[in-house]
Design an enzyme around this catalytic site. Structure first.
Site, PDB file in Angstrom:
ATOM      1  N   HIS A 168     -29.059  48.713  12.044  1.00 51.20           N
ATOM      2  CA  HIS A 168     -28.806  48.339  13.434  1.00 51.20           C
ATOM      3  C   HIS A 168     -27.327  48.055  13.638  1.00 51.20           C
ATOM      4  O   HIS A 168     -26.678  47.430  12.798  1.00 51.20           O
ATOM      5  CB  HIS A 168     -29.631  47.102  13.802  1.00 51.20           C
ATOM      6  CG  HIS A 168     -31.093  47.279  13.545  1.00 51.20           C
ATOM      7  ND1 HIS A 168     -31.700  46.839  12.391  1.00 51.20           N
ATOM      8  CD2 HIS A 168     -32.068  47.870  14.291  1.00 51.20           C
ATOM      9  CE1 HIS A 168     -32.993  47.145  12.432  1.00 51.20           C
ATOM     10  NE2 HIS A 168     -33.237  47.764  13.572  1.00 51.20           N
ATOM     11  N   ASP A 191     -31.918  47.809   5.454  1.00 54.45           N
ATOM     12  CA  ASP A 191     -33.018  48.249   6.305  1.00 54.45           C
ATOM     13  C   ASP A 191     -32.932  49.738   6.601  1.00 54.45           C
ATOM     14  O   ASP A 191     -33.707  50.265   7.409  1.00 54.45           O
ATOM     15  CB  ASP A 191     -33.091  47.430   7.603  1.00 54.45           C
ATOM     16  CG  ASP A 191     -31.747  47.240   8.268  1.00 54.45           C
ATOM     17  OD1 ASP A 191     -30.731  47.740   7.754  1.00 54.45           O
ATOM     18  OD2 ASP A 191     -31.710  46.570   9.319  1.00 54.45           O
ATOM     19  N   ASP A 248     -25.728  48.376   7.930  1.00 53.90           N
ATOM     20  CA  ASP A 248     -27.081  48.004   8.361  1.00 53.90           C
ATOM     21  C   ASP A 248     -27.625  49.099   9.282  1.00 53.90           C
ATOM     22  O   ASP A 248     -26.856  49.796   9.950  1.00 53.90           O
ATOM     23  CB  ASP A 248     -27.000  46.672   9.107  1.00 53.90           C
ATOM     24  CG  ASP A 248     -28.349  46.051   9.384  1.00 53.90           C
ATOM     25  OD1 ASP A 248     -28.743  45.161   8.622  1.00 53.90           O
ATOM     26  OD2 ASP A 248     -29.006  46.465  10.368  1.00 53.90           O
ATOM     27  N   HIS A 256     -25.234  40.511  14.392  1.00 56.59           N
ATOM     28  CA  HIS A 256     -25.562  40.595  15.824  1.00 56.59           C
ATOM     29  C   HIS A 256     -25.029  39.399  16.616  1.00 56.59           C
ATOM     30  O   HIS A 256     -25.060  39.419  17.853  1.00 56.59           O
ATOM     31  CB  HIS A 256     -27.076  40.677  16.023  1.00 56.59           C
ATOM     32  CG  HIS A 256     -27.688  41.941  15.516  1.00 56.59           C
ATOM     33  ND1 HIS A 256     -27.275  43.195  15.904  1.00 56.59           N
ATOM     34  CD2 HIS A 256     -28.690  42.144  14.615  1.00 56.59           C
ATOM     35  CE1 HIS A 256     -27.993  44.115  15.286  1.00 56.59           C
ATOM     36  NE2 HIS A 256     -28.858  43.506  14.488  1.00 56.59           N
TER      37      HIS A 256
END
Length: 370
Positions: free
Chosen positions: A221, A308, A219, A183
């Protein structure tokens, strides 16, 4: 050694199993509270995440585990190709400045409270610490702590070491570190991330002689920072499978119509999926993502390895089972590229070690099926 020869030697069993580079300094970053859904809660991104993965790798004996080689000049050089100098300077000095504001700040983490949004300037560097925190961040869920810089720079060292060993002839390496990185953009932190380790690994591979590198982000996200760093470049392809940003963090990037700009047009491939997707649905997206990577004809692959996607993850929404991660690793191996895995998310602590180890074990198993 040519990459073609290296691949053949690997599949004939002449190149040893994956090497893991572990960042012991990750424990220096241990946030107390984050803002989540409107309230301050204990941090999900905790030191035991990496420690549990390390314990599982040691238990299964999945290759050697080594410390990162921190070569200051080399590391700083690649960091400045990925992140802006003023951003790196801010991260390096931030905790000291936070303490200077008030001695009692040593007992609490720093969180941003103001941001430079549309219509405001970002070219001027404010003298006010809170303003600079806001300038270089995009959420209130990423506490900056006394050991953030130490942990983050150690993670970058892991990515550097893992990529360098790939260039030296290894077929698969793993940068085991936290905080995660995907991120983090060229000049901002957020999503628990400060330095983009996947981008560091990709840049090291390019600097070491690879003409093209692909990054696969698995991931839950979207890796908004990685996408932003390479969005206008043609030497790196970014492919990401993630929760639909219309309802899932980071919300403002990760849509399928984001395909690159300028020289980077056609080299960004987002595959957003609905919350609740299971492995069968996700696996179809992985095939599509790997097909696009294969068509790009890269010399190497970097995988942003987030687990995740697991059914019991507390802040995500896919429905993977533990055994699904073996299949993920095998599928990635079958593309036949030298691969650096970089640790990203995964917050179901009881299962995180097994899930990560399953991906790496699947990769090692998959190498023999090509």
């Amino acid at each position: 050694m040519s990459y073609q020869l290296m691949n053949r030697m690997f599949f004939e069993g002449q190149i040893p199993a994956m090497i893991t580079f572990f960042n012991p300094n990750h424990v220096a970053h241990a946030g107390q509270l984050e803002m989540y859904r409107g309230e301050l809660v204990p941090c999900f991104e905790v030191p035991s995440r990496a420690d549990r993965v390390l314990a599982e790798l040691e238990h299964r004996q999945l290759g050697s585990i080594q410390p990162a080689s921190l070569i200051d000049g080399s590391l700083r050089s690649v960091l400045e190709k990925v992140h802006s100098s003023r951003y790196l300077q801010f991260l390096e000095r931030a905790w000291g400045e936070w303490i200077k504001l008030a001695p009692e700040n040593s007992e609490r983490d720093a969180l941003p409270s103001v941001w430079s949004v549309r219509g405001m300037r970002s070219d001027r560097l404010p003298s006010n610490f809170a303003a600079r925190m806001g300038l270089f961040s995009f959420d209130m869920g990423t506490p900056l702590t006394a050991g953030t810089w130490q942990a983050a720079i150690g993670g970058a060292g892991c990515a550097l070491s893992a990529a360098n060993r790939l260039l030296a002839g290894e077929r698969g390496t793993f940068a085991l570190t936290r905080p995660p990185g995907h991120h983090a953009g060229a000049d901002f932190f957020g999503g628990y991330c400060f330095i983009n380790n996947a981008a560091v690994a990709a840049q090291v591979l390019l600097d070491g002689g690879m003409a093209r590198v692909a990054i696969l982000d698995i991931d839950y996200h979207h890796g908004n920072g990685t996408q932003a760093i390479f969005y206008r470049r043609s030497d790196v392809m970014f492919a990401s499978i993630h929760g639909d940003p219309s309802s899932e963090y980071p919300f403002f990037l990760g849509y399928a119509d984001e395909t690159g700009e300028g020289d980077g047009v056609g080299y960004n491939h987002n595959l957003p999926l609905p919350k609740g997707s299971d492995f069968d649905v996700w696996g179809q997206a992985l095939t599509e993502g790997l097909d696009s990577i294969f068509g790009f004809k890269p010399d190497g692959l970097v995988v942003s390895l987030g687990v995740d996607t697991f059914i019991d993850d507390p802040i995500s929404g896919f429905r993977f089972l533990e055994e699904d991660y073996l299949a993920v690793g095998r599928q990635i191996a079958n593309i036949g590229l030298p691969t650096v895995f970089v640790m990203e998310g995964g917050y179901a602590l009881e299962a995180i070690g097994r899930n990560v180890a399953n991906v790496l074990q699947g990769f090692d198993t998959g190498k023999s099926t090509v």
